[in-house]
Write a protein that holds these residues in place. Structure first.
Motif, PDB file in Angstrom:
ATOM      1  N   MET A 153       0.830  -1.204   0.000  1.00 47.61           N
ATOM      2  CA  MET A 153       0.000   0.000   0.000  1.00 47.61           C
ATOM      3  C   MET A 153       0.865   1.255   0.000  1.00 47.61           C
ATOM      4  SD  MET A 153      -3.020  -1.089   2.619  1.00 47.61           S
ATOM      5  CE  MET A 153      -4.037   0.342   2.306  1.00 47.61           C
ATOM      6  N   VAL A 154       1.958   1.216   0.751  1.00 49.55           N
ATOM      7  CA  VAL A 154       2.861   2.365   0.823  1.00 49.55           C
ATOM      8  C   VAL A 154       3.494   2.603  -0.539  1.00 49.55           C
ATOM      9  CG1 VAL A 154       5.033   3.194   1.813  1.00 49.55           C
ATOM     10  CG2 VAL A 154       3.302   2.189   3.292  1.00 49.55           C
ATOM     11  N   ASP A 155       3.859   1.530  -1.233  1.00 52.47           N
ATOM     12  CA  ASP A 155       4.459   1.674  -2.562  1.00 52.47           C
ATOM     13  C   ASP A 155       3.501   2.325  -3.548  1.00 52.47           C
ATOM     14  OD1 ASP A 155       6.858   0.629  -1.759  1.00 52.47           O
ATOM     15  OD2 ASP A 155       6.421  -1.399  -2.442  1.00 52.47           O
ATOM     16  N   GLY A 156       2.187   2.162  -3.337  1.00 55.95           N
ATOM     17  CA  GLY A 156       1.204   2.736  -4.249  1.00 55.95           C
ATOM     18  C   GLY A 156       0.632   4.076  -3.788  1.00 55.95           C
ATOM     19  N   MET A 157       1.109   4.606  -2.659  1.00 51.91           N
ATOM     20  CA  MET A 157       0.558   5.853  -2.138  1.00 51.91           C
ATOM     21  C   MET A 157       0.913   7.036  -3.023  1.00 51.91           C
ATOM     22  SD  MET A 157       0.800   6.019   2.037  1.00 51.91           S
ATOM     23  CE  MET A 157       2.520   6.336   2.038  1.00 51.91           C
ATOM     24  N   ASP A 158      -0.040   7.919  -3.179  1.00 52.52           N
ATOM     25  CA  ASP A 158       0.187   9.175  -3.887  1.00 52.52           C
ATOM     26  C   ASP A 158      -0.004  10.295  -2.867  1.00 52.52           C
ATOM     27  OD1 ASP A 158       0.579  11.074  -5.843  1.00 52.52           O
ATOM     28  OD2 ASP A 158      -1.525  11.091  -6.422  1.00 52.52           O
ATOM     29  N   ILE A 159       1.112  10.843  -2.394  1.00 47.09           N
ATOM     30  CA  ILE A 159       1.060  11.850  -1.340  1.00 47.09           C
ATOM     31  C   ILE A 159       1.480  13.185  -1.911  1.00 47.09           C
ATOM     32  CG2 ILE A 159       1.979  12.535   0.899  1.00 47.09           C
ATOM     33  CD1 ILE A 159       2.433   9.601   1.497  1.00 47.09           C
ATOM     34  N   ASP A 160       0.669  14.195  -1.654  1.00 46.55           N
ATOM     35  CA  ASP A 160       0.952  15.542  -2.127  1.00 46.55           C
ATOM     36  C   ASP A 160       1.596  16.335  -0.990  1.00 46.55           C
ATOM     37  OD1 ASP A 160       1.028  17.814  -3.693  1.00 46.55           O
ATOM     38  OD2 ASP A 160      -0.967  18.451  -3.063  1.00 46.55           O
ATOM     39  N   VAL A 161       2.925  16.419  -1.001  1.00 47.01           N
ATOM     40  CA  VAL A 161       3.660  17.160   0.026  1.00 47.01           C
ATOM     41  C   VAL A 161       4.716  18.020  -0.648  1.00 47.01           C
ATOM     42  CG1 VAL A 161       3.292  15.473   1.850  1.00 47.01           C
ATOM     43  CG2 VAL A 161       5.273  15.254   0.381  1.00 47.01           C
ATOM     44  N   PRO A 162       5.130  19.091   0.021  1.00 47.21           N
ATOM     45  CA  PRO A 162       6.149  19.955  -0.565  1.00 47.21           C
ATOM     46  C   PRO A 162       7.504  19.260  -0.641  1.00 47.21           C
ATOM     47  CG  PRO A 162       5.630  20.651   1.665  1.00 47.21           C
ATOM     48  CD  PRO A 162       4.666  19.563   1.309  1.00 47.21           C
ATOM     49  N   GLN A 163       8.346  19.746  -1.534  1.00 47.47           N
ATOM     50  CA  GLN A 163       9.696  19.196  -1.679  1.00 47.47           C
ATOM     51  C   GLN A 163      10.625  19.877  -0.688  1.00 47.47           C
ATOM     52  OE1 GLN A 163      10.752  19.716  -5.770  1.00 47.47           O
ATOM     53  NE2 GLN A 163       9.721  17.862  -6.393  1.00 47.47           N
ATOM     54  N   SER A 164      10.394  19.626   0.594  1.00 46.26           N
ATOM     55  CA  SER A 164      11.211  20.216   1.639  1.00 46.26           C
ATOM     56  C   SER A 164      11.580  19.125   2.636  1.00 46.26           C
ATOM     57  CB  SER A 164      10.442  21.343   2.326  1.00 46.26           C
ATOM     58  OG  SER A 164       9.224  20.857   2.823  1.00 46.26           O
ATOM     59  N   PRO A 165      12.601  19.345   3.436  1.00 46.64           N
ATOM     60  CA  PRO A 165      13.027  18.311   4.389  1.00 46.64           C
ATOM     61  C   PRO A 165      11.870  17.869   5.295  1.00 46.64           C
ATOM     62  CG  PRO A 165      14.611  20.099   4.335  1.00 46.64           C
ATOM     63  CD  PRO A 165      13.438  20.546   3.518  1.00 46.64           C
ATOM     64  N   PHE A 166      11.811  16.583   5.562  1.00 44.31           N
ATOM     65  CA  PHE A 166      10.730  16.025   6.371  1.00 44.31           C
ATOM     66  C   PHE A 166      11.275  14.988   7.338  1.00 44.31           C
ATOM     67  CE2 PHE A 166      11.213  13.110   2.877  1.00 44.31           C
ATOM     68  CZ  PHE A 166      11.033  11.871   3.462  1.00 44.31           C
TER      69      PHE A 166
END
Length: 126
Positions: free
Chosen positions: A40-53
């Motif tokens: 499920m994690v491999d198929g996740m589509d997460i919209d997050v900024p390209q910043s350190p996390f």
């Protein structure tokens, strides 16, 4: 506690709660085991900024095994890095993801707000 409402209302309520650890926006629901969640994690589509996390894991009610915590953090960190291209920064992240592992499931959220340390002590009666 899970609440469905507009983010500004949730933020106002969160600032009034004295025992709140963080306010998160739900990102994904996963099985309670990192091995079951991997597809499920491999198929996740997460919209997050390209910043350190960073990724933090919290177990509730004895859910999961303590040894699963590093596996969760590594798996989610690798996936978020692949999706966003952002690097991991555990000391000063721009975005923090919180995984809450409960009996039978896990909920991944992006931390929108967390109280400053000592906030509860400052409000306690003297």
């Amino acid at each position: 506690m899970r609440v469905r409402c507009e983010s500004d209302l949730a933020m106002r309520a969160a600032r009034r709660c004295s025992l709140l650890k963080s306010l998160c926006k739900e990102v994904a629901h996963l099985p309670a085991s990192p091995h079951e969640a991997m597809p499920m994690v491999d198929g996740m589509d997460i919209d997050v900024p390209q910043s350190p996390f960073s990724v933090r894991v919290q177990r509730i009610g004895g859910a999961g095994r303590p040894s699963d915590t590093p596996a969760w953090e590594r798996m989610l960190g690798e996936r978020l890095h692949l999706v966003t291209g952002a690097g991991v920064d555990v000391e000063n992240p721009h975005t923090v993801f919180q995984l809450v592992v409960c009996p039978g499931r896990a909920i991944l959220g992006e931390v929108l707000w967390s109280p400053k340390r000592g906030r509860f002590l400052n409000r306690s009666p003297k």
